[in-house]
Design a protein around this motif. Structure first.
Motif, short mmCIF file in Angstrom:
data_model
loop_
_atom_site.label_atom_id
_atom_site.label_comp_id
_atom_site.label_asym_id
_atom_site.label_seq_id
_atom_site.Cartn_x
_atom_site.Cartn_y
_atom_site.Cartn_z
N ASN A 116 49.55 -66.15 19.19
CA ASN A 116 50.99 -65.99 19.38
C ASN A 116 51.74 -67.31 19.29
O ASN A 116 52.86 -67.44 19.78
CB ASN A 116 51.27 -65.35 20.75
N GLU B 70 58.12 -67.48 25.46
CA GLU B 70 57.69 -67.91 26.79
C GLU B 70 57.61 -69.43 26.93
O GLU B 70 57.89 -69.96 28.01
CB GLU B 70 56.32 -67.30 27.11
N SER C 38 55.15 -66.83 22.24
CA SER C 38 55.82 -65.61 22.64
C SER C 38 54.78 -64.58 23.06
O SER C 38 53.57 -64.80 22.91
CB SER C 38 56.67 -65.07 21.49
N THR C 39 55.23 -63.47 23.57
CA THR C 39 54.29 -62.41 23.92
C THR C 39 53.65 -61.88 22.65
O THR C 39 54.25 -61.91 21.57
CB THR C 39 55.02 -61.26 24.65
N GLY D 99 61.44 -62.74 24.43
CA GLY D 99 60.01 -62.70 24.15
C GLY D 99 59.37 -64.07 24.09
O GLY D 99 58.15 -64.19 24.22
#
Length: 399
Positions: free
Chosen positions: A70, A102, A231-232, A100
């Motif tokens: 990711n 992080e 991101s997720t 989304g």
């Protein structure tokens, strides 16, 4: 279909059949070994290729799982005129606004600044190192780890301190934190040294300094060169589509987005394709081995005409002779297959241990290898066995 009366009354016990087959191989041990060698090479090649490939792929998948898929990297592309574009100064803040995302980290290259072990080094000896400004989020965003020392924090990033990539530390002759290096004509204290970075290998040759200090003393304009964001997993693709327009709404084409883990996935795909090709080569070697077994059995039948005639005269049926030579071919192939299995597993274990992988040879592959050898032996021995069964007792004894 009418059965021969003598064949319907006669029965050859399984243990006798095995004994006859074994004695046939023992009569010519060198020939049997050389014939089995072709089978052994084919099976060994197939098992070794599959085992080594699976061991390598397991390592790649393990790295992908630990590093994550990711991570996206964002860099400046080209303008319509072909000139190099720049990312906006507030690009990290703009990225943070995307749902989304992080983690965000970044580096800003300082192409006019060089790093040396000391001020006495020849200015032309830059060692190919890249000096870059960064912030505190880079380490976690790229899943990089420290070999020794510490990372930047809100306090020390404002002062003349640096963190070195693993290659940069070696080229500068720095072995431990606390040493001094000269960056842009000013001594900097080494806070830490990074381990090799799998997803951001450009950090290995980087000499990193805190962004506030770089802006004050090294001419940093504040524009990042490369952004790293996590991101997720579920939102990676949607985030990837939103990044260009979010960072540069006027010219989204000037923003390039890539996924470092794709290179590892591509390596996995290449290994899989290469495995298929090498398995094909191993199959050809196995086919050649089967032809060798058939050739050996044909020669054996020709050499043992008198033996066949004597056995027929003593009461052996055509079925008995056919089964005997078919058993010899199967045992010969099994001999080669077992040797190939041991050799293939041994090669897999040796290569895996040398490369630091976990040896992987699925039991199903090993069992399938032995089954294939038995099938090859049966097919290779079918024609010679049928030829032996047709030998006339009177003609054979008279020869």
């Amino acid at each position: 279909m009418t059965l021969d009366p003598e064949e319907s009354r006669s029965h050859l016990r399984q243990e006798d059949l095995l004994r006859l087959g074994w004695q046939g191989l023992r009569a010519h041990p060198v020939r049997a070994t050389l014939s089995a060698l072709g089978i052994a090479i084919g099976i060994a090649a197939m098992i070794a290729v599959i085992g080594i490939s699976l061991s390598s792929q397991a390592k790649i998948q393990e790295r992908l799982a630990s590093l994550g898929t990711n991570l996206l990297t964002v860099s400046a592309g080209k303008s319509f005129s072909g000139d190099s574009a720049e990312l906006p100064v507030d690009s990290p803040e703009r990225l943070q606004r995307i749902e989304g995302i992080e983690q965000v980290g970044w580096v800003g290259d300082l192409p006019e600044v060089a790093a040396y072990r000391s001020s006495y080094i020849d200015p032309g000896s830059t060692n190919g190192l890249n000096v870059a400004a960064t912030d505190t989020g880079l380490l976690s965003a790229t899943s990089s780890e420290l070999h020794s020392g510490s990372w930047f924090n809100d306090a020390n990033k404002q002062y003349p301190t640096t963190v070195l990539g693993t290659t940069a530390a070696k080229r500068l002759g720095v072995v431990s934190p606390g040493s001094m290096v000269n960056i842009g004509g000013q001594n900097h204290t080494v806070l830490g040294i990074l381990k090799p970075s799998a997803l951001a290998p450009e950090l290995d040759t980087s000499v990193l300094v805190g962004a506030p200090h770089a802006a004050e003393r090294l001419g940093f304009t504040g524009s990042p060169t490369t952004l790293y964001e996590r991101s997720t997993d579920a939102s990676v693709e949607s985030v990837r589509e939103l990044i260009p327009a979010t960072i540069n709404p006027k010219s989204p084409n000037e923003v390039s987005v890539s996924r470092p883990s794709d290179s590892l996935a591509a390596q996995h795909a290449i290994d899989t394709a290469l495995t298929g090709m090498l398995v094909g080569v191993g199959s050809i070697a196995l086919l050649v081995g089967g032809i060798g077994v058939a050739n050996t059995m044909v020669i054996t039948v020709l050499e043992r005409q008198r033996e066949i005639g004597l056995r027929r005269a003593l009461g052996a049926t055509r079925a008995h002779v056919r089964k005997q030579f078919l058993m010899e071919a199967v045992m010969l192939a099994t001999y080669g297959g077992t040797a190939g299995l041991v050799l293939g597993v041994g090669c897999t274990v040796a290569v895996s241990l040398i490369n630091g992988w976990t040896p992987t040879v699925p039991p199903l592959i090993a069992a399938l290898g032995v089954a294939v050898t038995i099938l090859v032996g049966a097919i290779a021995g079918m024609l010679p066995a049928m030829k032996a069964a047709k030998v006339s007792p009177t003609e054979a004894l008279a020869a």
